[in-house]
Write an enzyme that holds these catalytic residues in place. Structure first.
Site, mmCIF file in Angstrom:
data_model
loop_
_atom_site.group_PDB
_atom_site.id
_atom_site.type_symbol
_atom_site.label_atom_id
_atom_site.label_comp_id
_atom_site.label_asym_id
_atom_site.label_seq_id
_atom_site.Cartn_x
_atom_site.Cartn_y
_atom_site.Cartn_z
ATOM 1 N N LYS A 122 0.819 -1.223 0.000
ATOM 2 C CA LYS A 122 0.000 0.000 0.000
ATOM 3 C C LYS A 122 0.849 1.267 0.000
ATOM 4 C CE LYS A 122 -2.356 -1.347 3.653
ATOM 5 N NZ LYS A 122 -2.017 -2.787 3.734
ATOM 6 N N THR A 123 1.849 1.318 0.872
ATOM 7 C CA THR A 123 2.648 2.537 0.999
ATOM 8 C C THR A 123 3.441 2.817 -0.271
ATOM 9 O OG1 THR A 123 2.812 2.309 3.403
ATOM 10 C CG2 THR A 123 4.478 3.664 2.331
ATOM 11 N N GLU A 166 -3.968 5.478 1.833
ATOM 12 C CA GLU A 166 -3.961 4.039 2.033
ATOM 13 C C GLU A 166 -5.277 3.625 2.692
ATOM 14 O OE1 GLU A 166 -0.400 2.428 3.845
ATOM 15 O OE2 GLU A 166 0.785 4.098 3.070
#
Length: 459
Positions: A122-123, A166
């Site tokens: 996600k990051t 996110e």
């Protein structure tokens, strides 16, 4: 910007744990919009300094008296039920809202909100999309779960309809979001202290996809069977990506340089769009790039801006982050704390030009280590030697459920060269006795294992 629970900007909002990666970004959004903000955390940090400079009233330590003239208290799932500020707010009948619901309310103020979900990546994907949208002059508001140099931290306040964040599945937090575009990077077994099994996790991602409006878009990894099933059930537009030909967007003619970074051609429905060179290593990051390109296509971002954005993205801190070099030894730090992530990290390291890989791993939480114990015994095969630290408890208490020594025994029984250590200094002294020029030192985990690599570089 307006919120449905606050009609006047003279209302005061208090954040319990304001220094956290996600909470600090939310506080910054409010400060920028003219709201009065206070917050507490257990220690000072550069993030808190930034908020203090922006006008936030900051308290170090959690105390009842910190709740002064407050209209709303925002808290995270990590805050225990006996937190004194939480108790004070309840006794005073002050409105309470958890972080996810609060973030969802902010997202409602933006037409083109993007929720980047998935068990892994996600990051990094958010970082890539941040670079692209900045290169495309979309002026987005960004909340990212790490420190990103391009935005000078973990958040950016934009003045447009575009919002990137996110979307974490832990405790079904992302079901409180209203995304116009939702990304599902992958679905894997994790957070088994909350979910009973992978089927329940997959069903929660399906529920997330149902939050997207009919004119919105679901972007998903077509080579992940569970994600592909959700794509087939979507009630909105879909765009898929992957390495197989059944995906809308694919990467072909892939080449890795000596640092493990990929160059490849991007195809959409068998039509060659452009060539990309990444500045972050690993095959898994090709997929993160393809996901971000899908969103860029939805937003009609130019090819040149996509190419420029991805080539300038070096990733967020703690994501295969180059920390330095000493005596010919390269030190890399990575946030990987799940077996799938660890495999990807070590596979990426294998593509780099080096001699031996010494991996210092710090398991994260007892429940994850226990639930994925067998998987943890299978994911370190690309390490020449594993230095295993004690489990980082995070939000948990040690009840004797499992130990690093047990994991070390299981790994040694499988023939892996592995040693258990019980402090940062013990880990440091051991690797210093082993490392030679040309070796790679990896510090891996979501806790404070990074300290070992930093101390090595200072020695």
């Amino acid at each position: 910007m307006s919120f449905n629970f606050i009609k006047d900007k003279d209302k005061k909002i208090h954040f319990i744990g304001i220094g956290g990666i996600s909470m600090s970004g939310l506080a910054a959004v409010l400060l920028n919009s003219g709201y009065s903000v206070s917050g507490s955390d257990f220690k000072d940090s550069p993030i808190i300094d930034k908020l203090r400079f922006s006008g936030a009233e900051i308290y170090i330590g959690h105390r009842r008296e910190n709740i002064k003239n407050v209209d709303l208290v925002v808290y995270t799932a990590a805050i225990p039920s006996d937190n004194p500020e939480l108790l004070e707010a309840k006794e005073k009948n002050i409105k309470l809202m958890d972080r996810a619901e609060f973030l969802g309310q902010i997202m409602k103020g933006h037409k083109y909100s993007v929720g980047i979900s998935g068990t892994h990546g996600k990051t990094t994907c958010t970082s890539m999309l941040s670079h692209i949208t900045l290169a495309g002059n979309l002026d987005p508001t960004i909340l990212v779960g790490g420190e990103l140099d391009a935005i000078g931290g973990n958040f950016r306040i934009g003045n447009s309809e575009y919002f990137l964040t996110e979307a974490c599945e832990y405790k079904r937090s992302f079901l409180k979001f209203p995304p116009y575009v939702g990304i599902i990077l992958n679905i894997d077994s994790d957070h088994l202290d909350y979910y009973k099994d992978i089927d329940e996790i997959a069903d929660t991602f399906l529920q997330f996809s149902r939050l997207i409006p009919e004119d919105g878009y679901l972007v998903g990894y077509a080579d992940d069977q569970r994600v592909n099933e959700i794509l087939s059930k979507a009630n909105c537009n879909t765009l898929s990506y992957g390495f197989s030909d059944n995906a809308n967007l694919t990467a072909k003619n892939i080449y890795f340089n000596k640092n493990g970074c990929a160059t490849f051609d991007v195809y959409r429905d068998n039509k060659n769009l452009f060539n990309i060179t990444l500045n972050v290593p690993g095959r898994h990051n090709i997929l993160n790039a393809l996901a971000s390109i899908c969103v860029s296509i939805i937003f009609n971002i130019s090819d040149n801006s996509i190419i420029e954005g991805l080539s300038s993205c070096k990733g967020a801190h703690k994501r295969f982050e180059y920390k330095g070099e000493l005596n010919g030894v390269t030190v890399i730090d990575d946030y990987a704390h799940h077996p799938t992530e660890i495999k990807a990290t070590l596979s990426t390291a294998k593509q780099m030009n080096h001699h031996k890989t010494y991996c210092i791993f710090q398991p994260h939480t007892y429940t994850r280590t226990k639930a994925l114990f067998d998987e943890f015994t299978e994911c370190f095969n690309d390490a020449d030697e594993l230095i295993l630290m004690d489990i980082y408890a995070a939000r948990e208490k040690n009840t004797g459920l499992v130990s690093s020594d047990e994991l070390g025994d299981a790994l040694r029984n499988k023939g892996l060269k592995c040693i258990n250590v019980h402090s940062h200094d013990e880990a440091l002294n051991y690797v210093k006795s082993k490392l030679v020029s040309g070796d790679l030192l990896l510090t891996v985990g979501a806790g404070d294992v990074v300290i070992v690599g930093e101390k090595y570089l200072e020695s």
